[in-house]
Design an enzyme around this catalytic site. Sequence first.
Site, PDB file in Angstrom:
ATOM      1  N   THR A 171      57.407  -0.605 -28.771  1.00  0.00           N
ATOM      2  CA  THR A 171      57.209  -1.000 -30.155  1.00  0.00           C
ATOM      3  C   THR A 171      58.273  -2.060 -30.431  1.00  0.00           C
ATOM      4  O   THR A 171      59.216  -2.226 -29.654  1.00  0.00           O
ATOM      5  CB  THR A 171      57.400   0.186 -31.123  1.00  0.00           C
ATOM      6  OG1 THR A 171      58.653   0.802 -30.848  1.00  0.00           O
ATOM      7  CG2 THR A 171      56.286   1.194 -30.990  1.00  0.00           C
TER       8      THR A 171
ATOM      9  N   GLU B 195      40.991 -13.364 -32.837  1.00  0.00           N
ATOM     10  CA  GLU B 195      40.691 -12.603 -31.608  1.00  0.00           C
ATOM     11  C   GLU B 195      40.727 -13.540 -30.407  1.00  0.00           C
ATOM     12  O   GLU B 195      40.318 -14.694 -30.497  1.00  0.00           O
ATOM     13  CB  GLU B 195      39.330 -11.922 -31.730  1.00  0.00           C
ATOM     14  CG  GLU B 195      39.361 -10.825 -32.770  1.00  0.00           C
ATOM     15  CD  GLU B 195      38.061 -10.059 -32.854  1.00  0.00           C
ATOM     16  OE1 GLU B 195      37.241 -10.166 -31.926  1.00  0.00           O
ATOM     17  OE2 GLU B 195      37.867  -9.364 -33.855  1.00  0.00           O
TER      18      GLU B 195
ATOM     19  N   LYS C  98      61.809  -0.358 -33.512  1.00  0.00           N
ATOM     20  CA  LYS C  98      62.820   0.713 -33.394  1.00  0.00           C
ATOM     21  C   LYS C  98      64.171   0.049 -33.118  1.00  0.00           C
ATOM     22  O   LYS C  98      64.616  -0.746 -33.929  1.00  0.00           O
ATOM     23  CB  LYS C  98      62.393   1.708 -32.314  1.00  0.00           C
ATOM     24  CG  LYS C  98      61.080   2.423 -32.646  1.00  0.00           C
ATOM     25  CD  LYS C  98      60.784   3.543 -31.687  1.00  0.00           C
ATOM     26  CE  LYS C  98      59.556   4.346 -32.076  1.00  0.00           C
ATOM     27  NZ  LYS C  98      58.295   3.787 -31.593  1.00  0.00           N
TER      28      LYS C  98
ATOM     29  N   ASP D  31      57.253   3.169 -20.967  1.00  0.00           N
ATOM     30  CA  ASP D  31      57.185   2.994 -22.420  1.00  0.00           C
ATOM     31  C   ASP D  31      58.636   2.980 -22.917  1.00  0.00           C
ATOM     32  O   ASP D  31      59.292   4.014 -22.970  1.00  0.00           O
ATOM     33  CB  ASP D  31      56.394   4.162 -23.013  1.00  0.00           C
ATOM     34  CG  ASP D  31      56.297   4.111 -24.525  1.00  0.00           C
ATOM     35  OD1 ASP D  31      57.062   3.336 -25.146  1.00  0.00           O
ATOM     36  OD2 ASP D  31      55.475   4.853 -25.089  1.00  0.00           O
TER      37      ASP D  31
ATOM     38  N   ARG E  71      57.082  -3.841 -37.697  1.00  0.00           N
ATOM     39  CA  ARG E  71      56.325  -2.697 -37.167  1.00  0.00           C
ATOM     40  C   ARG E  71      55.211  -3.227 -36.267  1.00  0.00           C
ATOM     41  O   ARG E  71      54.336  -3.963 -36.730  1.00  0.00           O
ATOM     42  CB  ARG E  71      55.748  -1.921 -38.349  1.00  0.00           C
ATOM     43  CG  ARG E  71      55.122  -0.611 -38.053  1.00  0.00           C
ATOM     44  CD  ARG E  71      55.081   0.231 -39.313  1.00  0.00           C
ATOM     45  NE  ARG E  71      56.430   0.628 -39.670  1.00  0.00           N
ATOM     46  CZ  ARG E  71      57.104   1.627 -39.088  1.00  0.00           C
ATOM     47  NH1 ARG E  71      56.555   2.356 -38.147  1.00  0.00           N
ATOM     48  NH2 ARG E  71      58.335   1.892 -39.455  1.00  0.00           N
TER      49      ARG E  71
ATOM     50  N   TYR F 204      41.770 -14.585 -38.878  1.00  0.00           N
ATOM     51  CA  TYR F 204      41.271 -13.876 -37.690  1.00  0.00           C
ATOM     52  C   TYR F 204      41.618 -14.692 -36.459  1.00  0.00           C
ATOM     53  O   TYR F 204      41.511 -15.930 -36.478  1.00  0.00           O
ATOM     54  CB  TYR F 204      39.746 -13.697 -37.754  1.00  0.00           C
ATOM     55  CG  TYR F 204      39.374 -12.262 -38.008  1.00  0.00           C
ATOM     56  CD1 TYR F 204      39.772 -11.269 -37.117  1.00  0.00           C
ATOM     57  CD2 TYR F 204      38.646 -11.891 -39.128  1.00  0.00           C
ATOM     58  CE1 TYR F 204      39.452  -9.937 -37.339  1.00  0.00           C
ATOM     59  CE2 TYR F 204      38.319 -10.558 -39.357  1.00  0.00           C
ATOM     60  CZ  TYR F 204      38.732  -9.588 -38.456  1.00  0.00           C
ATOM     61  OH  TYR F 204      38.414  -8.284 -38.683  1.00  0.00           O
TER      62      TYR F 204
END
Length: 478
Positions: A270, A66, A273, A241, A279, A64
């Site tokens: 992203t 955060e 692509k 975007d 991903r 974790y």
Amino acid sequence: MSRNAESTAFRSALEVIRAVEPRVADAIGAELTDQRESLKLIASENYASPATLLAMGNWFSDKYAEGTVGRRFYAGCQNVDTVEALAAEHARELFGAAHAYVQPHSGIDANLVAFWAVLADRVESPALKKAQVRQVNDLTEADWFALRRELGNQRMLGMSLDAGGHLTHGFRPNISGKMFDQRSYGTDPATGLIDYDRVAEAAREFKPLILVGGYSAYPRKVNFRILREIADSVGATFMVDMAHFAGLVAGKVFTGDFDPVPHAHIVTTTTHKSLRGPRGGMVLCQPELADQVDRGCPMVLGGPLPHVMAAKAVALAEARRPDFADYAQRIVDNARALAEGLLSRGATLVTGGTDNHLVLIDVSGYGLTGRQAEQALLDSGIVTNRNSVPQDPNGAWYTSGIRVGTPALTTRGLGTAEMDQTAELIHTVLTQTTAGANADGTPSKAKYTLDAGLADKIARQATDLLATYPLYPGIDLS
Ligand code: DSN
């Protein structure tokens, strides 16, 4: 890198998985076979490198983290800090960005982080300011009511879905459409191109807080300098975007007015692509938005995925190598060759061609819906996706278009000659497919007929076309 090392790594990984759940190991192996054997033309897909794939399969997944680098809500994040800082540094250098935030898990997440950052930066609300400086407990019920009303009444102007915009740019089926009062700009019905005068007119009338540029099915370059001028003229924040074409920006195919990074206040993408990474998502921004963007987790996102950030660092390092620019240029050359091959055989293309990585075929000229065409192509070993065309009479489910893109086949090594052969295969399938009818005799938008022998023959030709360009040549699982 020895090919043997790649085979050993993936074979060993599958052996370990097989000992626990053999069906998962089988599915992973089968996916490699399927991807090797099919002509992948989905414009948003690619093949990440073995190094990128391997960076994801490890114990970073167990951590974790955060918060941000050096400022975590959990102890023991020093190694996560290393990979997150590396990924951000590679992203800043690659794109010439002032700030990079590499935690978003997907494109939608990256866009939500960006929306929040803009709202927090731009909405003039005393209640929001209190909430931002951690005086949440001082807020009264009336404050909260005012805050939600102000946040819920902001406006976004983005490209319409059927012109190639993305669902997350304020459309109702997506959370962005519920957060924002949205209006769209479309394309010129005669040319299929963005009409910047009409965008400016819509911006003047609507006065958006956010002007969004970027697309997932528009086959042309976008002039981001002009869009920025439009945003400035109405006091909007300009967001782009670039998920689809990030690889073309990274590879310096899109430069000057067509590179969003110097023009936009905030850019999302992203990483999987045309950029060819794992991903995931990413946000780049001007310094004034950096603090808000860095609040992405836990404000908007769940805990970061350190294993994916490690893979982002690897893929972004790969994208900084000189051969990435060659790959990016070949994507565009291939898309153009594919478009020319289709046009010369009589296909109708939205905008009449392409200058990026994708081509949008209007299959109504073949007497088919997008759904019929998509399935007939799939029967023939050609993987595409159906997509709306501007003013599509068949809506977003059946559609009238097929979107094809070249990043994946370019990664595999196919060139312009193979794109012409691919155009021939696509055209043959589409001309040989006929639309079917419902039981009551009315035309069906889903049923179709394609001779199974012909589909098999095309699938064999597709496999032959791919044989010279093996996918992951260094990986032998046998
Ligand atoms: N699903 C992506 C695409 O195919 O364009 C966008 O979200």
